[in-house]
Design an enzyme around this catalytic site. Sequence first.
Site, short mmCIF file in Angstrom:
data_model
loop_
_atom_site.label_atom_id
_atom_site.label_comp_id
_atom_site.label_asym_id
_atom_site.label_seq_id
_atom_site.Cartn_x
_atom_site.Cartn_y
_atom_site.Cartn_z
CE LYS A 93 -34.09 16.28 3.79
NZ LYS A 93 -33.91 16.56 5.20
N GLY A 94 -29.70 13.87 -0.87
CA GLY A 94 -28.28 13.73 -1.18
C GLY A 94 -27.87 14.08 -2.59
CG ASP A 135 -26.11 10.76 -2.45
OD1 ASP A 135 -26.71 9.73 -2.81
OD2 ASP A 135 -26.32 11.30 -1.34
CG ASP A 193 -24.20 1.35 0.62
OD1 ASP A 193 -23.60 0.28 0.39
OD2 ASP A 193 -24.22 1.89 1.73
CE LYS A 240 -20.47 2.81 0.84
NZ LYS A 240 -20.92 2.99 2.25
CG PHE A 299 -20.95 6.06 7.42
CD1 PHE A 299 -22.13 5.66 6.81
CD2 PHE A 299 -20.96 7.23 8.14
CE1 PHE A 299 -23.30 6.41 6.91
CE2 PHE A 299 -22.11 8.00 8.26
CZ PHE A 299 -23.28 7.58 7.65
NE ARG A 316 -28.76 15.87 3.86
CZ ARG A 316 -29.09 14.67 3.39
NH1 ARG A 316 -28.51 14.20 2.31
NH2 ARG A 316 -30.00 13.94 4.00
#
Length: 180
Positions: A43-44, A100, A103, A131, A152, A165
Amino acid sequence: MLEKDILEVLVSEEQIEEIAQRLGNQLSEDYRDKFPLVIGLLKGCIPFMGKLMTRMDIHMEVGFMDVSSYHGGIESSGDIKINKDLGIPVQDRHIILTEDIVDTGRTLKVVMDLLTYRGAKSVEIATLLDKPEGRIVTLEPKYVGTTIPKEFVVGYGLDYEEKYRNLPYVGILKPEVYNK
């Protein structure tokens, strides 16, 4: 109310706008006359993908996949689940995966390999945040908004337990919020 849980704003609304414009211009140049399939990983991706698409001056098709590896925690579990697969054929298509954040890279690597196996002509990543300190697999996104430290972060699509969000920026979540 939500801002009380944020330690520091890492990427402001203005910076996000600049990133979307810069990447949108680059993608428009690189994919002119290629009719790419822009895939968002739910969903990000929603806030960034929406903004990025409006900055792209090309014809494109849009699709979504729901792929998860976090399952509610603050670190990737490594257990990749495809909850909603893409309903659009990718054979001989140029794919832009819109994210989004990149990582660990595990989820994106699985999705990229799957799309390549299905016959995609090319698969590239456009991400708001990178990241690299968190990377576990070899993966380098081609289109990067900005690089962030190993913190985070939440906001602008990024969540903790499905919260935050809707922040209009990206911020570092205070550790006391998730270290309960």
